[in-house]
Design a protein around this motif. Sequence first.
Motif, short mmCIF file in Angstrom:
data_model
loop_
_atom_site.label_atom_id
_atom_site.label_comp_id
_atom_site.label_asym_id
_atom_site.label_seq_id
_atom_site.Cartn_x
_atom_site.Cartn_y
_atom_site.Cartn_z
N LEU A 24 -33.26 18.18 -10.80
CA LEU A 24 -32.79 19.44 -11.37
C LEU A 24 -33.74 19.81 -12.50
CD1 LEU A 24 -28.97 18.63 -11.63
CD2 LEU A 24 -30.02 20.25 -10.05
N ILE B 132 -28.97 23.48 -18.84
CA ILE B 132 -29.25 23.86 -17.46
C ILE B 132 -28.72 25.26 -17.20
CG2 ILE B 132 -29.40 21.53 -16.52
CD1 ILE B 132 -26.56 21.87 -15.47
N LYS B 133 -29.28 25.90 -16.21
CA LYS B 133 -28.91 27.28 -15.91
C LYS B 133 -27.94 27.36 -14.74
CE LYS B 133 -33.08 29.20 -17.90
NZ LYS B 133 -34.27 30.02 -17.73
N TYR B 134 -26.92 26.56 -14.81
CA TYR B 134 -25.83 26.55 -13.82
C TYR B 134 -24.52 26.61 -14.59
CZ TYR B 134 -28.81 24.66 -10.04
OH TYR B 134 -29.76 24.46 -9.08
N ARG B 135 -23.51 27.10 -13.95
CA ARG B 135 -22.15 26.93 -14.46
C ARG B 135 -21.68 25.57 -13.96
NH1 ARG B 135 -20.54 31.23 -17.06
NH2 ARG B 135 -21.18 33.30 -16.43
N TYR C 266 -19.04 24.58 -12.33
CA TYR C 266 -18.56 24.54 -10.95
C TYR C 266 -19.73 24.64 -9.96
CZ TYR C 266 -19.03 29.64 -10.49
OH TYR C 266 -19.52 30.93 -10.43
N GLU C 267 -20.81 25.32 -10.35
CA GLU C 267 -21.97 25.43 -9.47
C GLU C 267 -22.70 24.10 -9.36
OE1 GLU C 267 -23.35 30.06 -10.14
OE2 GLU C 267 -23.95 28.58 -11.65
N ILE C 268 -22.88 23.43 -10.48
CA ILE C 268 -23.56 22.13 -10.46
C ILE C 268 -22.70 21.10 -9.75
CG2 ILE C 268 -22.84 21.21 -12.71
CD1 ILE C 268 -26.38 21.02 -11.39
N GLU C 269 -21.39 21.20 -9.90
CA GLU C 269 -20.48 20.31 -9.18
C GLU C 269 -20.66 20.49 -7.68
OE1 GLU C 269 -15.80 19.02 -9.31
OE2 GLU C 269 -16.29 21.11 -9.70
N ASP C 270 -20.80 21.72 -7.23
CA ASP C 270 -21.01 22.01 -5.82
C ASP C 270 -22.36 21.49 -5.34
OD1 ASP C 270 -20.03 23.21 -3.37
OD2 ASP C 270 -21.62 24.72 -3.65
N VAL C 271 -23.40 21.64 -6.15
CA VAL C 271 -24.74 21.16 -5.80
C VAL C 271 -24.73 19.63 -5.66
CG1 VAL C 271 -27.08 20.85 -6.73
CG2 VAL C 271 -25.99 23.09 -6.82
#
Length: 165
Positions: free
Chosen positions: A61, A98-101, A103-108
Amino acid sequence: MDLATSNRYNLYGGDNLQVDVKVNPCVEDVEVLITAEKKTQFVNDLVEVIWDFDQHTVTTLTGYIDNRAYIIKVADILRIFALNQKVYIQTANAEFLIKYRLYEIEDVLKKQKFLRISNSEIVNIRKIADIDLNIIGRVCIRLSGNICVYVSRRYIPKIKKSLGI
């Protein structure tokens, strides 16, 4: 006439792992067969590696400190947390924006060994040193580097189930 070709590899110079690769133009899908005397942790780990490989897991990441971008290996992540409407990755060496929310990083990372422990935090299961269940009504997880994080009450049943506690 046999169209299949076979190659045998002996990995690590030992007798513990032998890999046979058979190529057959008549076969459409790749098939992996593991043959072992019994099911062991090594066999379980091997299956997990194969599944992870098949799922095209994310291995790095990008994190930021000031105006510099850094490549972070997912395996080095201790935890991911939200603070003041920003999301950070903590490794043993630094904290990166990081440039994610969350919930987005959890999904990734859902195919990897990460577990949400609260609305604002996700931990790397592979970095858990121990879990303190003595605190009444709370669970404390100690990560590598002696970093303590607390499981939200709402997540305790899920954590216990996921970790087999």
